[in-house]
Scaffold this motif. Structure first.
Motif, PDB file in Angstrom:
ATOM      1  N   TYR A  67       0.832  -1.213   0.000  1.00 25.64           N
ATOM      2  CA  TYR A  67       0.000   0.000   0.000  1.00 25.64           C
ATOM      3  C   TYR A  67       0.866   1.262   0.000  1.00 25.64           C
ATOM      4  O   TYR A  67       0.484   2.278  -0.565  1.00 25.64           O
ATOM      5  N   ARG A  68       2.044   1.190   0.613  1.00 23.12           N
ATOM      6  CA  ARG A  68       2.950   2.349   0.599  1.00 23.12           C
ATOM      7  C   ARG A  68       3.408   2.623  -0.831  1.00 23.12           C
ATOM      8  O   ARG A  68       3.462   3.778  -1.246  1.00 23.12           O
ATOM      9  N   VAL A  69       3.716   1.543  -1.581  1.00 27.54           N
ATOM     10  CA  VAL A  69       4.138   1.726  -2.974  1.00 27.54           C
ATOM     11  C   VAL A  69       3.034   2.434  -3.750  1.00 27.54           C
ATOM     12  O   VAL A  69       3.279   3.267  -4.614  1.00 27.54           O
ATOM     13  N   LEU A  70       1.799   2.123  -3.377  1.00 26.73           N
ATOM     14  CA  LEU A  70       0.671   2.751  -4.077  1.00 26.73           C
ATOM     15  C   LEU A  70       0.328   4.117  -3.480  1.00 26.73           C
ATOM     16  O   LEU A  70      -0.722   4.671  -3.773  1.00 26.73           O
ATOM     17  N   ASP A  71       1.217   4.611  -2.616  1.00 28.61           N
ATOM     18  CA  ASP A  71       1.059   5.967  -2.080  1.00 28.61           C
ATOM     19  C   ASP A  71      -0.067   6.136  -1.073  1.00 28.61           C
ATOM     20  O   ASP A  71      -0.578   7.236  -0.899  1.00 28.61           O
TER      21      ASP A  71
END
Ligand SMILES: C[S@@+](CC[C@H](N)C(=O)[O-])C[C@H]1O[C@@H](n2cnc3c(N)ncnc32)[C@H](O)[C@@H]1O
Length: 351
Positions: free
Chosen positions: A57-61
């Motif tokens: 989810y962090r990669v997806l901002d």
């Protein structure tokens, strides 16, 4: 005792710093365990799944707060459901980016090819079109609650509930789709990639599976996928929709579908055709068995014959108009041939 991981081991597995793990802990996203003897942090396998989810989810901002919410909402879900959720988020994002890329390409061409005024118009036109398509794709909803139907689906089609008896030729329809889609295939079938959209409980896919085709079933209903997988453990299944097929361009030799296409209205159907053409190989074929009318005149004629209950049943869904489908497929250079099974059921072959 199940395996436990030190903070250094976890950091190494995910290629992140130990500080990042402490930070997530401070924010309440993970709660590590403590060793009784030395009070060092340690992590279980469940922690690893949770950390993988947070990182994705962090990669997806996603913000820390948003992640907290998504994870807590799904707290009781099993891990598979969690992966389904991630798969959906990634797939949605890929579709959004693909559309954006196409539009940027179009705008670059417009910059080269039009004069000043026209290219401004093109930018506005393209932004509006993209928003519209994105809205249509994001707004398709399962109004029929297929998740709830999954466990009893196979029994109820045999009882052929409903006033129109649309399942009375179920076996013939599935068999015709199988036969037409595999006609004149010369190659080794294990090298032929087939996708069954709206796979349901897997009854059509079973035919390809038994003959050794490389088949994947997609469906928007997790419960249908679970049922199909339970019945046919060797069947590959993926969460996916007609409007956002979760595969790359030109991957499939054959696309098939039965009793599913009529859950899309005409506008959605045209976008679904575009999606199917995107993932179909150049010389691939599409075979759909579904509820259809040959054209508007035939529809009107038949509607006059039906009872009030039957009309209500038809109007609860979106039976196709074969002439309209043919016009749409022709735009991609494909030819459509139709086979009538009964009053309302047709199989169309597109090649
Ligand atoms: C009536 S069942 C048919 C199942 C199976 N193909 C068969 O012939 O028995 C319809 C299936 O299509 C799926 N479906 C409906 N709309 C869909 C969509 N837009 N994208 C993917 N699957 C869809 C439903 O979840 C359901 O599993």
């Amino acid at each position: 005792m199940s395996k436990r991981y030190s903070i250094n081991e976890v950091a190494k597995i995910f290629n992140i710093t130990t500080n990042k793990l402490r930070f997530y802990e401070k924010k309440g996203l993970i709660k590590s365990l403590r060793d009784n003897t030395n009070n060092y942090r340690y992590y279980s396998k469940e922690h690893l799944v949770r950390i993988q989810t947070i990182l994705m989810y962090r990669v997806l901002d996603f913000s820390i707060e948003d992640i907290q919410q998504v994870i807590d909402e799904n707290y009781k879900d099993n891990i598979l459901n969690h992966f389904y959720k991630q798969w959906e988020v990634v797939n949605d994002e890929m579709h959004r980016l693909r559309l954006l890329k196409d539009s940027i390409e179009e705008l670059m061409d417009a910059m080269y090819e039009s004069d000043d005024e026209k290219y401004v118009d093109k930018i506005i036109e393209s932004a509006q079109r993209i928003n519209k398509v994105n809205n249509i794709k994001d707004n398709w909803k399962d109004k029929w609650d297929f998740d709830n139907w999954a466990k009893t689906y196979d029994i109820s089609i045999r009882k052929d509930i409903g006033s129109l008896k649309i399942y009375k030729n179920y076996d013939e329809i599935l068999q015709t789709v199988y036969k037409k889609s595999t006609e004149n295939i010369q190659k080794d079938v294990s090298s032929i990639k087939v996708m069954d959209i709206g796979v349901g409980t897997g009854n059509l896919s079973e035919k390809y599976l038994n003959k050794g085709y490389n088949i994947v079933g997609i469906d928007q209903s997790r419960e249908m996928l679970n049922t199909a997988k339970h019945k046919f453990p060797n069947l590959k299944v993926r969460l996916g929709e007609f409007l956002k097929i979760p595969f790359d361009n030109s991957e499939f030799d054959i696309i098939v579908s039965t009793y599913a296409f009529h859950h899309l209205n005409d506008t959605e159907k045209n976008l679904a055709i575009k999606e199917m053409m995107r993932v179909l190989k150049y010389d691939g074929r599409i075979v759909i068995g579904d509820l259809m009318f040959e054209n508007n005149v035939k529809r009107e004629e038949l509607m006059r014959e039906f009872t009030k209950d039957q009309i209500e049943e038809i109007e609860d869904e979106y039976y196709s108009n074969i002439e309209k489908l043919e016009t749409e497929f022709n735009k991609y250079g494909k030819r459509l041939v139709k086979y009538k099974i009964d009053k309302l059921n047709f199989v169309i072959c597109v090649q």
